[in-house]
Design a protein around this motif. Structure first.
Motif, PDB file in Angstrom:
ATOM      1  N   VAL A 440       0.840  -1.199   0.000  1.00  0.00           N
ATOM      2  CA  VAL A 440       0.000   0.000   0.000  1.00  0.00           C
ATOM      3  C   VAL A 440       0.877   1.252   0.000  1.00  0.00           C
ATOM      4  O   VAL A 440       0.633   2.205  -0.756  1.00  0.00           O
ATOM      5  CB  VAL A 440      -0.942   0.003   1.217  1.00  0.00           C
ATOM      6  N   GLY A 441       1.905   1.249   0.837  1.00  0.00           N
ATOM      7  CA  GLY A 441       2.801   2.403   0.904  1.00  0.00           C
ATOM      8  C   GLY A 441       3.476   2.678  -0.433  1.00  0.00           C
ATOM      9  O   GLY A 441       3.564   3.835  -0.869  1.00  0.00           O
ATOM     10  N   GLN A 446       3.898   5.926  -5.300  1.00  0.00           N
ATOM     11  CA  GLN A 446       3.987   6.036  -6.757  1.00  0.00           C
ATOM     12  C   GLN A 446       2.865   6.909  -7.309  1.00  0.00           C
ATOM     13  O   GLN A 446       3.087   7.736  -8.208  1.00  0.00           O
ATOM     14  CB  GLN A 446       3.923   4.642  -7.387  1.00  0.00           C
ATOM     15  N   SER A 447       1.657   6.737  -6.762  1.00  0.00           N
ATOM     16  CA  SER A 447       0.531   7.555  -7.194  1.00  0.00           C
ATOM     17  C   SER A 447       0.790   9.032  -6.911  1.00  0.00           C
ATOM     18  O   SER A 447       0.494   9.895  -7.754  1.00  0.00           O
ATOM     19  CB  SER A 447      -0.747   7.091  -6.489  1.00  0.00           C
ATOM     20  N   ARG A 448       1.338   9.330  -5.754  1.00  0.00           N
ATOM     21  CA  ARG A 448       1.663  10.717  -5.406  1.00  0.00           C
ATOM     22  C   ARG A 448       2.716  11.274  -6.351  1.00  0.00           C
ATOM     23  O   ARG A 448       2.596  12.421  -6.837  1.00  0.00           O
ATOM     24  CB  ARG A 448       2.148  10.799  -3.965  1.00  0.00           C
ATOM     25  N   HIS A 449       3.748  10.476  -6.623  1.00  0.00           N
ATOM     26  CA  HIS A 449       4.827  10.920  -7.510  1.00  0.00           C
ATOM     27  C   HIS A 449       4.288  11.233  -8.902  1.00  0.00           C
ATOM     28  O   HIS A 449       4.595  12.289  -9.490  1.00  0.00           O
ATOM     29  CB  HIS A 449       5.907   9.841  -7.579  1.00  0.00           C
ATOM     30  N   GLU A 471      -0.325   3.396   9.060  1.00  0.00           N
ATOM     31  CA  GLU A 471       0.384   2.435   8.200  1.00  0.00           C
ATOM     32  C   GLU A 471       1.119   3.163   7.076  1.00  0.00           C
ATOM     33  O   GLU A 471       2.257   2.815   6.737  1.00  0.00           O
ATOM     34  CB  GLU A 471      -0.603   1.419   7.623  1.00  0.00           C
ATOM     35  N   LEU A 472       0.481   4.165   6.481  1.00  0.00           N
ATOM     36  CA  LEU A 472       1.161   4.943   5.441  1.00  0.00           C
ATOM     37  C   LEU A 472       2.358   5.687   6.022  1.00  0.00           C
ATOM     38  O   LEU A 472       3.428   5.755   5.396  1.00  0.00           O
ATOM     39  CB  LEU A 472       0.186   5.936   4.814  1.00  0.00           C
ATOM     40  N   ALA A 473       2.196   6.255   7.208  1.00  0.00           N
ATOM     41  CA  ALA A 473       3.301   6.981   7.840  1.00  0.00           C
ATOM     42  C   ALA A 473       4.502   6.074   8.066  1.00  0.00           C
ATOM     43  O   ALA A 473       5.648   6.539   8.049  1.00  0.00           O
ATOM     44  CB  ALA A 473       2.840   7.589   9.155  1.00  0.00           C
ATOM     45  N   PHE A 474       4.250   4.782   8.279  1.00  0.00           N
ATOM     46  CA  PHE A 474       5.350   3.843   8.520  1.00  0.00           C
ATOM     47  C   PHE A 474       5.918   3.287   7.215  1.00  0.00           C
ATOM     48  O   PHE A 474       7.139   3.122   7.090  1.00  0.00           O
ATOM     49  CB  PHE A 474       4.876   2.704   9.408  1.00  0.00           C
ATOM     50  N   TYR A 475       5.052   2.998   6.242  1.00  0.00           N
ATOM     51  CA  TYR A 475       5.501   2.249   5.061  1.00  0.00           C
ATOM     52  C   TYR A 475       5.682   3.090   3.806  1.00  0.00           C
ATOM     53  O   TYR A 475       6.106   2.556   2.779  1.00  0.00           O
ATOM     54  CB  TYR A 475       4.528   1.098   4.778  1.00  0.00           C
ATOM     55  N   LEU A 476       5.369   4.375   3.819  1.00  0.00           N
ATOM     56  CA  LEU A 476       5.669   5.203   2.659  1.00  0.00           C
ATOM     57  C   LEU A 476       7.180   5.254   2.431  1.00  0.00           C
ATOM     58  O   LEU A 476       7.936   5.574   3.359  1.00  0.00           O
ATOM     59  CB  LEU A 476       5.150   6.627   2.866  1.00  0.00           C
ATOM     60  N   ASN A 555      -0.970 -14.340  -2.018  1.00  0.00           N
ATOM     61  CA  ASN A 555      -1.346 -15.747  -2.195  1.00  0.00           C
ATOM     62  C   ASN A 555      -2.646 -15.894  -2.980  1.00  0.00           C
ATOM     63  O   ASN A 555      -3.451 -16.791  -2.743  1.00  0.00           O
ATOM     64  CB  ASN A 555      -1.491 -16.447  -0.836  1.00  0.00           C
ATOM     65  N   GLY A 556      -2.871 -14.986  -3.929  1.00  0.00           N
ATOM     66  CA  GLY A 556      -4.067 -15.049  -4.753  1.00  0.00           C
ATOM     67  C   GLY A 556      -5.299 -14.452  -4.116  1.00  0.00           C
ATOM     68  O   GLY A 556      -6.330 -14.295  -4.775  1.00  0.00           O
ATOM     69  N   GLY A 557      -5.238 -14.102  -2.830  1.00  0.00           N
ATOM     70  CA  GLY A 557      -6.392 -13.558  -2.121  1.00  0.00           C
ATOM     71  C   GLY A 557      -6.328 -12.043  -2.038  1.00  0.00           C
ATOM     72  O   GLY A 557      -5.241 -11.453  -2.018  1.00  0.00           O
ATOM     73  N   LEU A 558      -7.487 -11.400  -1.980  1.00  0.00           N
ATOM     74  CA  LEU A 558      -7.569  -9.952  -1.894  1.00  0.00           C
ATOM     75  C   LEU A 558      -7.433  -9.505  -0.443  1.00  0.00           C
ATOM     76  O   LEU A 558      -8.262  -9.833   0.398  1.00  0.00           O
ATOM     77  CB  LEU A 558      -8.897  -9.460  -2.470  1.00  0.00           C
ATOM     78  N   LEU A 559      -6.365  -8.752  -0.166  1.00  0.00           N
ATOM     79  CA  LEU A 559      -6.154  -8.224   1.184  1.00  0.00           C
ATOM     80  C   LEU A 559      -7.001  -6.980   1.423  1.00  0.00           C
ATOM     81  O   LEU A 559      -7.725  -6.873   2.399  1.00  0.00           O
ATOM     82  CB  LEU A 559      -4.682  -7.882   1.388  1.00  0.00           C
ATOM     83  N   ARG A 560      -6.891  -6.017   0.536  1.00  0.00           N
ATOM     84  CA  ARG A 560      -7.654  -4.768   0.662  1.00  0.00           C
ATOM     85  C   ARG A 560      -7.610  -4.026  -0.658  1.00  0.00           C
ATOM     86  O   ARG A 560      -6.721  -4.251  -1.485  1.00  0.00           O
ATOM     87  CB  ARG A 560      -7.109  -3.894   1.785  1.00  0.00           C
ATOM     88  N   THR A 561      -8.576  -3.154  -0.840  1.00  0.00           N
ATOM     89  CA  THR A 561      -8.640  -2.293  -2.018  1.00  0.00           C
ATOM     90  C   THR A 561      -8.428  -0.854  -1.578  1.00  0.00           C
ATOM     91  O   THR A 561      -9.090  -0.371  -0.652  1.00  0.00           O
ATOM     92  CB  THR A 561      -9.995  -2.428  -2.726  1.00  0.00           C
ATOM     93  N   ILE A 562      -7.505  -0.166  -2.231  1.00  0.00           N
ATOM     94  CA  ILE A 562      -7.150   1.207  -1.894  1.00  0.00           C
ATOM     95  C   ILE A 562      -7.650   2.145  -2.984  1.00  0.00           C
ATOM     96  O   ILE A 562      -7.384   1.936  -4.170  1.00  0.00           O
ATOM     97  CB  ILE A 562      -5.621   1.358  -1.736  1.00  0.00           C
ATOM     98  N   HIS A 563      -8.393   3.164  -2.574  1.00  0.00           N
ATOM     99  CA  HIS A 563      -8.882   4.194  -3.491  1.00  0.00           C
ATOM    100  C   HIS A 563      -8.129   5.486  -3.219  1.00  0.00           C
ATOM    101  O   HIS A 563      -7.957   5.881  -2.052  1.00  0.00           O
ATOM    102  CB  HIS A 563     -10.380   4.429  -3.299  1.00  0.00           C
ATOM    103  N   VAL A 564      -7.695   6.162  -4.275  1.00  0.00           N
ATOM    104  CA  VAL A 564      -6.987   7.433  -4.145  1.00  0.00           C
ATOM    105  C   VAL A 564      -7.797   8.510  -4.865  1.00  0.00           C
ATOM    106  O   VAL A 564      -8.156   8.355  -6.039  1.00  0.00           O
ATOM    107  CB  VAL A 564      -5.567   7.344  -4.739  1.00  0.00           C
ATOM    108  N   PHE A 565      -8.090   9.593  -4.147  1.00  0.00           N
ATOM    109  CA  PHE A 565      -8.849  10.710  -4.694  1.00  0.00           C
ATOM    110  C   PHE A 565      -7.964  11.952  -4.723  1.00  0.00           C
ATOM    111  O   PHE A 565      -7.219  12.223  -3.777  1.00  0.00           O
ATOM    112  CB  PHE A 565     -10.081  11.012  -3.836  1.00  0.00           C
ATOM    113  N   ALA A 566      -8.075  12.703  -5.797  1.00  0.00           N
ATOM    114  CA  ALA A 566      -7.430  14.010  -5.870  1.00  0.00           C
ATOM    115  C   ALA A 566      -8.420  15.053  -5.357  1.00  0.00           C
ATOM    116  O   ALA A 566      -9.561  15.119  -5.824  1.00  0.00           O
ATOM    117  CB  ALA A 566      -7.018  14.328  -7.297  1.00  0.00           C
ATOM    118  N   CYS A 567      -7.972  15.840  -4.366  1.00  0.00           N
ATOM    119  CA  CYS A 567      -8.823  16.884  -3.779  1.00  0.00           C
ATOM    120  C   CYS A 567      -8.142  18.225  -4.056  1.00  0.00           C
ATOM    121  O   CYS A 567      -7.106  18.536  -3.458  1.00  0.00           O
ATOM    122  CB  CYS A 567      -8.994  16.666  -2.279  1.00  0.00           C
ATOM    123  N   ARG A 568      -8.719  19.007  -4.970  1.00  0.00           N
ATOM    124  CA  ARG A 568      -8.076  20.234  -5.440  1.00  0.00           C
ATOM    125  C   ARG A 568      -8.695  21.461  -4.773  1.00  0.00           C
ATOM    126  O   ARG A 568      -9.896  21.531  -4.557  1.00  0.00           O
ATOM    127  CB  ARG A 568      -8.217  20.352  -6.951  1.00  0.00           C
TER     128      ARG A 568
END
Length: 574
Positions: A440-441, A446-449, A471-476, A555-568
């Motif tokens: 996720v991080g 990459q999305s931010r970049h 989690e983002l603060a740790f893994y970015l 392992n072929g399973g879905l852990l989570r889905t992450i959505h990213v929104f641009a807020c201008r």
């Protein structure tokens, strides 16, 4: 009715216990604990942080007298580990296996001491030693204690200091009526436990109840020992009190909400059954039932045995409190964990003696320990088990497809069998919270970049919850802060103080009337399947749009889905 024991060391002798069938040596136990501790250390550095661990790690970078829902204990523990080994998974969790080891050793010496006094032989007793060994083995077989030895949350600290307080208070009573250092040391254990988890304050209530109901020790309530215990424990409580005094007693509101005491108390039987079912799960069904059976067996013994009274007074009040609260709303299953330390000793003693003379009870005890051990191992690596069994499970996909014309039992059987051939269902796996966050991080980084290159200016990050933000603060890969003291990721602005982010610098308050974030663009990251950005963002930004969706799989399973929104175009509200 008061019970007056003749002495903690020399109480009435029970009927002699038959020679032990399984005689284990303490040295074997210590080797076992050493090996388990090393294996836990290996595990802690190989698995990603849970959201709570990442959140507490952020606390450790911003040390304070207390935090919105906890004392400073867990933050200080993580700060020590990361100071020694760096800001990584091993550093965050370094103390957790050590605390589990310390708790096991304290429980061994406490159980042996109590059982020796029960037999009237403080110098040494074979049964007492065996009970102590099996107490530790059983404790390490319980799933919730297995997990507690791997992750660095408030529970490893709470459990250790509760066990230490049990031991030092017993030693203080052994020396009664003389004053000893064990009295203030018990107060220190209770106080440090309170700084880790506020539930540990219940141990002070247990001390008072035990002294009040035992005639021999009732006089201790007027002696220096008890008052030194009380003063030391209250001194330890000062940091959270001072912090809350400066923050409008926010913790009290938080605890009321967590315990659902901010609402009228209601009678909800299903909540109580949910509470009971959760206890069966985290302690394993057979071990939990075995403890309840031991409680039932001890009801008559408690009338004449001070040792049994001691163990009950340090378990039942806490357990009863959460059982009553569960009639209104079931709490978290780990909240009762300290109660099962003393009740665990009671259960180990009862079952060990019963197993010597009753084959069925001996079989039940063995099955309970084996199932509990495998449940604990399964909770931490359920997906690995799923992966190992993939070839065998794949054979299930060759079974016939369920047809409407088939009998219902056959359709259900075939449908269930096909599900076992599918990718691992992480949504049903508690250990799924420990996986996928580094991915996720990387994805968000990459999305931010990419977005910043397209936009031509820097953006700041907002997450949907404290869990995602931590989690983002740790893994970015690039942990970027907008201004000194700011967190790398913010939460949406809100007037309600729901978590510690509300007390750290926020994008909606930075700069006052001349807000430094006005007009800027943010990326909002959420792991919830919402249709869009929340109202707090759509109302305060000129435009919001979804720019990316990431599916994090393992392992072929879905852990989570992450959505990213641009807020201008951030607009400061008056």
């Amino acid at each position: 009715m008061s019970i007056e024991p003749t002495s903690v060391q020399h109480l009435e002798r029970e009927m002699p216990t038959p020679p032990p069938r399984w005689k284990l040596r303490p040295a074997w136990l210590f080797v076992f604990l050493a090996v388990v501790t090393v294996l836990r250390w290996i595990y802690t550095g190989a698995v990603e942080l849970s959201p709570d661990e990442a959140y507490y790690q952020m606390w450790s970078q911003r040390l304070d007298l207390a935090y919105i829902s906890k004392g400073p204990g867990v933050a200080l523990a993580i700060r020590l580990g990361t100071a020694l080994f760096g800001v990584n998974e091993f550093g965050v969790r370094f103390l957790s296996p050590l605390l589990a080891l310390g708790t096991s050793l304290v429980m061994f010496f406490l159980a042996r001491r109590i059982e020796q006094s029960r037999a009237g032989d403080v110098a040494g007793d074979s049964t007492a030693e065996q009970v102590a060994i099996w107490t530790v083995i059983a404790m390490n077989a319980i799933p919730i204690f297995q997990v507690g030895g791997l992750v660095m949350t408030i529970d490893p600290l709470s459990i250790f200091f509760w066990a230490a307080g049990l031991w030092t208070f017993w030693l203080a009573l052994e020396r009664s009526p003389s004053f000893s250092a064990y009295w203030p040391l018990t107060g220190l254990c209770i106080g440090l436990g309170f700084l880790s988890k506020y539930t540990n304050a219940m141990q002070l209530l247990s001390v008072v109840l035990l002294l009040t109901t035992t005639r021999k020790y009732r006089g201790e309530l007027r002696r220096p020992g008890f008052w030194s215990l009380l003063v030391v424990s209250l001194l330890c409580a000062l940091p959270p009190v001072l912090w809350n005094q400066r923050h409008d007693w926010t913790t009290i509101t938080q605890l009321k909400v967590r315990g659902h005491l901010h609402e009228p108390f209601g009678f909800h039987p299903l909540e109580w059954f949910s509470f009971f079912g959760a206890q069966l799960g985290v302690y394993s069904p057979f071990i939990f039932v075995g403890m309840l059976m031991a409680l039932w067996w001890s009801r008559k013994e408690a009338r004449s045995s001070f040792q049994t009274q001691y163990l009950l007074w340090f378990g039942l009040p806490l357990l009863a409190m959460y059982a009553v609260l569960a009639i209104n709303k079931a709490g978290q299953p780990n909240w009762t964990a300290p109660a099962f330390l003393s009740l665990g000793i009671l259960a180990a003693a009862s079952w060990y003696k019963a197993a010597q003379v009753d084959r069925q009870r001996r079989t039940f005890a063995i099955v309970a320990l084996v199932i509990g051990t495998f449940m604990g191992l399964g909770i931490t690596k359920m997906d690995a088990t799923w992966k190992v069994t993939a070839p065998a499970r794949q054979l299930l996909s060759y079974l016939p497809t369920p047809e409407p014309t088939q009998p219902k039992w056959l359709r259900d059987t075939l449908s269930g069998s096909h599900k076992f051939a599918e990718p691992y269902p992480y949504k049903f796996d508690p250990s799924g919270r420990l996986h996928g966050w580094s991915a996720v991080g990387r994805a968000v980084d990459q999305s931010r970049h990419d977005f910043e290159q397209q936009l031509g200016q820097k953006v700041f990050l907002i997450a949907n919850s404290y869990s995602t933000a931590a989690e983002l603060a740790f893994y970015l890969p690039e942990k970027r802060v907008e201004y000194p003291g700011h967190p790398p990721v913010y939460l949406p602005e809100t007037p309600v103080f729901e978590n510690q982010f509300a007390f750290w610098p926020r994008y909606d308050t930075t700069g006052g009337d001349q807000n430094l974030f006005a007009g800027r663009t943010a990326l909002f990251v959420t792991d919830r399947p919402d249709d869009g950005a929340p109202a707090s963002l759509t109302d305060n930004f000129a435009e919001t749009e979804r720019i990316a969706v990431y599916e994090i799989r393992q392992n072929g399973g879905l852990l989570r889905t992450i959505h990213v929104f641009a807020c201008r175009g951030y607009r400061v509200q008056p």
